[in-house]
Design a protein around this motif. Structure first.
Motif, PDB file in Angstrom:
ATOM      1  N   THR A 172      31.671  34.320  34.374  1.00 59.38           N
ATOM      2  CA  THR A 172      32.857  33.764  33.748  1.00 59.38           C
ATOM      3  C   THR A 172      32.477  32.773  32.657  1.00 59.38           C
ATOM      4  OG1 THR A 172      34.930  32.584  34.162  1.00 59.38           O
ATOM      5  CG2 THR A 172      33.052  31.919  35.484  1.00 59.38           C
ATOM      6  N   PHE A 173      33.268  32.766  31.589  1.00 58.90           N
ATOM      7  CA  PHE A 173      33.072  31.832  30.480  1.00 58.90           C
ATOM      8  C   PHE A 173      34.412  31.223  30.101  1.00 58.90           C
ATOM      9  CE2 PHE A 173      29.271  34.435  29.976  1.00 58.90           C
ATOM     10  CZ  PHE A 173      28.311  33.460  29.746  1.00 58.90           C
ATOM     11  N   GLY A 180      41.379  27.971  29.384  1.00 61.88           N
ATOM     12  CA  GLY A 180      41.313  29.132  30.268  1.00 61.88           C
ATOM     13  C   GLY A 180      39.931  29.748  30.232  1.00 61.88           C
ATOM     14  N   TRP A 181      39.882  31.078  30.393  1.00 59.75           N
ATOM     15  CA  TRP A 181      38.612  31.786  30.470  1.00 59.75           C
ATOM     16  C   TRP A 181      38.617  32.973  29.516  1.00 59.75           C
ATOM     17  CZ3 TRP A 181      41.378  29.748  34.390  1.00 59.75           C
ATOM     18  CH2 TRP A 181      40.747  28.762  35.165  1.00 59.75           C
ATOM     19  N   ILE A 241      28.984  46.040  35.126  1.00 58.80           N
ATOM     20  CA  ILE A 241      30.298  45.416  35.232  1.00 58.80           C
ATOM     21  C   ILE A 241      31.142  46.284  36.161  1.00 58.80           C
ATOM     22  CG2 ILE A 241      32.349  44.647  34.014  1.00 58.80           C
ATOM     23  CD1 ILE A 241      30.623  44.439  31.481  1.00 58.80           C
ATOM     24  N   LEU A 242      31.434  45.774  37.361  1.00 56.62           N
ATOM     25  CA  LEU A 242      32.203  46.545  38.320  1.00 56.62           C
ATOM     26  C   LEU A 242      33.702  46.381  38.126  1.00 56.62           C
ATOM     27  CD1 LEU A 242      30.217  45.922  41.624  1.00 56.62           C
ATOM     28  CD2 LEU A 242      29.936  47.758  39.947  1.00 56.62           C
ATOM     29  N   LYS A 243      34.093  45.188  37.681  1.00 58.69           N
ATOM     30  CA  LYS A 243      35.515  44.927  37.547  1.00 58.69           C
ATOM     31  C   LYS A 243      35.732  43.763  36.606  1.00 58.69           C
ATOM     32  CE  LYS A 243      39.584  44.752  40.543  1.00 58.69           C
ATOM     33  NZ  LYS A 243      40.049  44.675  41.961  1.00 58.69           N
ATOM     34  N   SER A 244      36.652  43.899  35.685  1.00 59.26           N
ATOM     35  CA  SER A 244      37.062  42.796  34.830  1.00 59.26           C
ATOM     36  C   SER A 244      38.410  42.313  35.333  1.00 59.26           C
ATOM     37  CB  SER A 244      37.178  43.248  33.356  1.00 59.26           C
ATOM     38  OG  SER A 244      35.899  43.516  32.830  1.00 59.26           O
ATOM     39  N   LEU A 245      38.464  41.063  35.767  1.00 60.74           N
ATOM     40  CA  LEU A 245      39.651  40.505  36.392  1.00 60.74           C
ATOM     41  C   LEU A 245      40.441  39.691  35.378  1.00 60.74           C
ATOM     42  CD1 LEU A 245      37.828  39.416  39.627  1.00 60.74           C
ATOM     43  CD2 LEU A 245      39.268  41.446  39.338  1.00 60.74           C
ATOM     44  N   ASP A 246      41.677  39.416  35.694  1.00 61.20           N
ATOM     45  CA  ASP A 246      42.529  38.618  34.826  1.00 61.20           C
ATOM     46  C   ASP A 246      41.919  37.237  34.663  1.00 61.20           C
ATOM     47  OD1 ASP A 246      44.492  37.381  33.424  1.00 61.20           O
ATOM     48  OD2 ASP A 246      46.051  37.581  34.954  1.00 61.20           O
ATOM     49  N   ALA A 247      41.565  36.871  33.433  1.00 63.72           N
ATOM     50  CA  ALA A 247      40.893  35.603  33.180  1.00 63.72           C
ATOM     51  C   ALA A 247      41.871  34.476  32.918  1.00 63.72           C
ATOM     52  CB  ALA A 247      39.944  35.728  31.995  1.00 63.72           C
TER      53      ALA A 247
END
Length: 248
Positions: A172-173, A180-181, A241-247
């Motif tokens: 995460t960045f 936010g991210w 990258i298995l999953k990109s989640l809501d940042a």
């Protein structure tokens, strides 16, 4: 975004990392040779371990690994030492392990670990030395405080270890404006070409000292069920990258 990387057999037209004129770390892969690692496997309060896992991961068992290692030849990352806490878990039904706390002695290893795979590395001194009895001792010193001390002596009993590979991390960045991210991704990392050159069971003297910044005292350690020392070579490659989640 430039998609050309050395992993795909082409020449990059942009630097792999910052600073632009002199990147801190080079493109993957990294060949590690002669990594010596000592590990203490600790039975812990499951509720305590669960608190160290991101919400996306499920705890698997009640045993964690506290390790310290020396990497004398990590390819372009050179020579550095490292320590940390690894917790067995599952993600979408796949077992593996999550590095919950991690400390490292060099800036390029820290930056590469955090920026590529999401490893939670912090800077520390991690002196590592051999003992006359064939054992090893190491400590982790962060901001003047010794937070991990380990002394490994060969000759202990064999024991059953939990699943510790592959690694699952959260990368995460934060956004530049701090509101936010930019991203929040589940990353899987597998070691390749692993060769175990030496393995010994043993006993270990372990001391942990925690703080708000380094909460090792919150692991809920109840006992040490076993210890080991390993000497290995491996190839460190890019993760998945298995999953990109809501940042947001």
């Amino acid at each position: 975004m430039n998609s050309c990387t050395k992993l795909r057999g082409c020449v990059m037209t942009r630097p792999f990392s910052t600073p632009h004129v002199a990147p801190l770390y080079k493109a993957l892969p990294y060949q590690y040779l002669g990594v010596r690692k000592i590990s203490a496997y600790c039975r812990c309060d499951p509720d305590a371990l669960r608190a160290f896992l991101p919400d996306e991961f499920e705890l698997l068992g009640d045993v964690c690994e506290v390790f310290q290692l020396e990497a004398p030849d990590a390819g372009p990352l050179g020579h550095y030492s490292e320590s940390g806490v690894v917790i067995p878990m599952t993600f979408d039904g796949t077992p593996g392990a999550h590095v919950a706390l991690e400390y490292v002695s060099s800036d390029d290893s820290l930056a590469a670990g955090r920026e590529i795979w999401g490893y939670p590395k912090k800077m520390a001194e991690v002196p590592f030395r051999s003992l006359e009895n064939g054992g090893f001792e190491s400590s982790t010193i962060r901001r003047g405080t010794t937070i991990i001390s380990m002394k490994f002596t060969p000759g202990g009993d064999a024991f059953e270890k939990p699943v510790m590979q592959p690694r699952f991390q959260i990368k995460t960045f934060a956004t530049a404006d701090g509101t936010g991210w930019d991203l929040y991704q589940v990353i899987r990392n597998d070691l390749a070409n692993v060769e175990v050159r030496d393995h010994q069971f043993g006993t270990v003297e372990l001391e942990l000292k925690g703080s708000d910044d380094d909460p090792l005292d919150r692991l809920g350690v109840e006992s040490v069920i076993g210890a080991e020392s390993t000497l290995i070579d491996f190839l460190l490659q890019g993760g998945r990258i298995l999953k990109s989640l809501d940042a947001a």
